[in-house]
Every structure is written in C-alpha cells, then in structure tokens.
Design a protein around this motif. Structure first.
Motif, PDB file in Angstrom:
ATOM      1  N   UNK A  21      34.344  39.770  32.360  1.00 14.66           N
ATOM      2  CA  UNK A  21      35.428  40.647  32.796  1.00 14.66           C
ATOM      3  C   UNK A  21      36.244  41.144  31.601  1.00 14.66           C
ATOM      4  N   UNK A  22      36.503  40.252  30.644  1.00 16.31           N
ATOM      5  CA  UNK A  22      37.267  40.632  29.450  1.00 16.31           C
ATOM      6  C   UNK A  22      36.530  41.683  28.629  1.00 16.31           C
ATOM      7  N   UNK A  23      35.249  41.437  28.392  1.00 21.70           N
ATOM      8  CA  UNK A  23      34.466  42.324  27.533  1.00 21.70           C
ATOM      9  C   UNK A  23      34.261  43.692  28.174  1.00 21.70           C
ATOM     10  N   UNK A  24      34.053  43.710  29.480  1.00 21.10           N
ATOM     11  CA  UNK A  24      33.734  44.962  30.163  1.00 21.10           C
ATOM     12  C   UNK A  24      34.947  45.637  30.799  1.00 21.10           C
ATOM     13  N   UNK A  25      36.099  44.978  30.688  1.00 21.61           N
ATOM     14  CA  UNK A  25      37.315  45.592  31.187  1.00 21.61           C
ATOM     15  C   UNK A  25      37.371  45.754  32.688  1.00 21.61           C
ATOM     16  N   UNK A  26      36.909  44.751  33.391  1.00 16.59           N
ATOM     17  CA  UNK A  26      36.942  44.785  34.848  1.00 16.59           C
ATOM     18  C   UNK A  26      37.671  43.554  35.366  1.00 16.59           C
ATOM     19  N   UNK A  27      38.011  43.585  36.641  1.00 18.52           N
ATOM     20  CA  UNK A  27      38.688  42.436  37.252  1.00 18.52           C
ATOM     21  C   UNK A  27      37.667  41.354  37.554  1.00 18.52           C
ATOM     22  N   UNK A  28      37.993  40.087  37.278  1.00 18.50           N
ATOM     23  CA  UNK A  28      37.060  38.996  37.578  1.00 18.50           C
ATOM     24  C   UNK A  28      36.621  38.992  39.032  1.00 18.50           C
ATOM     25  N   UNK A  29      37.519  39.413  39.925  1.00 24.25           N
ATOM     26  CA  UNK A  29      37.200  39.432  41.354  1.00 24.25           C
ATOM     27  C   UNK A  29      36.046  40.368  41.668  1.00 24.25           C
ATOM     28  N   UNK A  30      35.883  41.410  40.854  1.00 25.67           N
ATOM     29  CA  UNK A  30      34.801  42.363  41.102  1.00 25.67           C
ATOM     30  C   UNK A  30      33.437  41.762  40.809  1.00 25.67           C
ATOM     31  N   UNK A  31      33.427  40.609  40.138  1.00 23.28           N
ATOM     32  CA  UNK A  31      32.174  39.936  39.791  1.00 23.28           C
ATOM     33  C   UNK A  31      31.919  38.717  40.671  1.00 23.28           C
ATOM     34  N   UNK A  32      32.685  38.588  41.728  1.00 25.83           N
ATOM     35  CA  UNK A  32      32.566  37.394  42.569  1.00 25.83           C
ATOM     36  C   UNK A  32      31.183  37.269  43.199  1.00 25.83           C
TER      37      UNK A  32
END
Length: 216
Positions: free
Chosen positions: A103-114
């Motif tokens: 999430x940090x590297x790709x600039x997305x919310x961790x929740x989007x990777x759930x």
C-alpha cells in the motif's frame, strides 16, 4: 531495456562454481550495491519474500562458519559470503506487513488490498500449504540464489553456490533460532584465483534436445 543475446550467453558460459577465490580481491562497493539490489528484486510467490539474506564480510564470522562448511576455503577466501535463510512458519503478521508495504509503495489504501490479503492468508497461513510452508519458502529461496548468481555473472563477479554446509550449525553461529529464521543454502561471491584449475574446464551439459522439449 535489454542486453544482447551474445552478452548473456558469454556471461553464463564464463561463470562456474568457483572453487578457489583470490582472498585479496574485494568486490567494489558500487558493484555490490547492484548485487544487493538483485537479491531485493528477486520474484517470489505472491511477492511475499519469505526470506532474509545475510551478507558476511567479517573474517571472524567466516572463520566460525568454515568448520561447519566441510572446511571449504571459499567461505573464508571470498569477498562476500551470502547465507540464504527462510522466515520460518509464516504468520498473518508477515502477510500484513507485506500488504502494508504494498500500500505504501503503490499509494493505495491497505483496505483496497484486503481481498488479496485474504487469498494469501487462506493459502499460506491457514490452507494446506501451511503444513509445508517452510519447504515452500525454501523453494522461493532457490529462486533468489539463481537470480543472484546470474546477476553476478553479468557484472563479472564469481560465485559458488554451497549446499555443503551444516544448516543447523549455521543457525547457531548466526543466532537465527531466536530471530525466526533458518539457513537453507549459502553462496560465496568474489573473484577467482588465477590458479583455480576449474576455471578452464569445459561445461558439461546434456544436449539441448534432451532437456528442452517444445510443444507447439
């Protein structure tokens, strides 16, 4: 971005499992930084990176490892000695750390990777693979070993993969049990000695027709 096919093949034909290193030759820092990056860039299943690579240049630690490496001189004579370890018994904590980093590297919310996170957990942590997860991680480490050796050959650095070691004793010397890691394999890196007789031996491989079959 690519290199020429002739350069690739020349580098792979040049490399061999170096038996005798020149202890007076040290890999330049800039070149070692590139090889470190090659380890970092190694692909792994799910991208989980279930490993840690211990780079040993300290002569005293090398000397401790030599007796538990069948007394092979590569351990002490090489420039950089790399011990490939697995992170044992992967847990949801490791998966969550990976998701957070993604999430940090790709600039997305961790929740989007759930969804992705749950797939990994249901396979590696809670699924049938969890019963053999350390063996699975070991196979991942060998991808890193091959990647490292190829990268080294491309920049003119010699290597010697070493399974002739005592992993349990490596773990003791390197104090790995308390850190949750375990030794799998090692690789010496540096520059071949001028009198290493193995450097000039022809490579022995089965005919390509025996090992590669194209199904078109």
């Amino acid at each position: 971005m690519s290199i020429g096919t002739s350069q690739l093949l020349e580098s792979l034909k040049w490399r061999y499992a170096t038996k005798k290193f020149d202890p007076n030759q040290v890999i330049p820092e800039s070149k070692w930084e590139a090889l470190s990056e090659s380890l970092l860039l190694t692909p792994s299943s799910y991208g989980l990176q279930p490993w840690k690579f211990l780079v040993i240049t300290n002569p005293e630690i090398k000397a401790q490892l030599k007796p538990v490496s069948w007394n092979q001189s590569q351990v002490t004579d090489c420039s950089h000695f790399v011990v490939f370890t697995i992170k044992k018994n992967l847990t949801t904590d490791h998966v969550d750390s990976f998701i957070k980093r993604t999430a940090e590297v790709r600039g997305v919310a961790p929740e989007s990777l759930s969804g992705y996170r749950n797939i990994i957990v249901s396979d590696v942590v809670n699924g049938p693979r969890s019963l053999t997860v350390n063996e699975w991680a070991t196979r991942q480490v060998y991808i890193a070993l091959g990647n490292f050796m190829t990268a080294a050959a491309l920049v003119g650095v010699d290597t010697c993969p070493m399974e002739g070691i005592e992993p349990a004793n490596y773990d003791k010397v390197l104090e790995l049990p308390t850190k949750g890691y375990a030794t799998v394999v090692a690789c010496a890196a540096g520059y071949r000695a001028s009198d290493d007789k193995y450097a000039e031996l022809a490579k022995v491989r089965f005919p390509i027709s025996d090992v590669i079959e194209t199904l078109a």
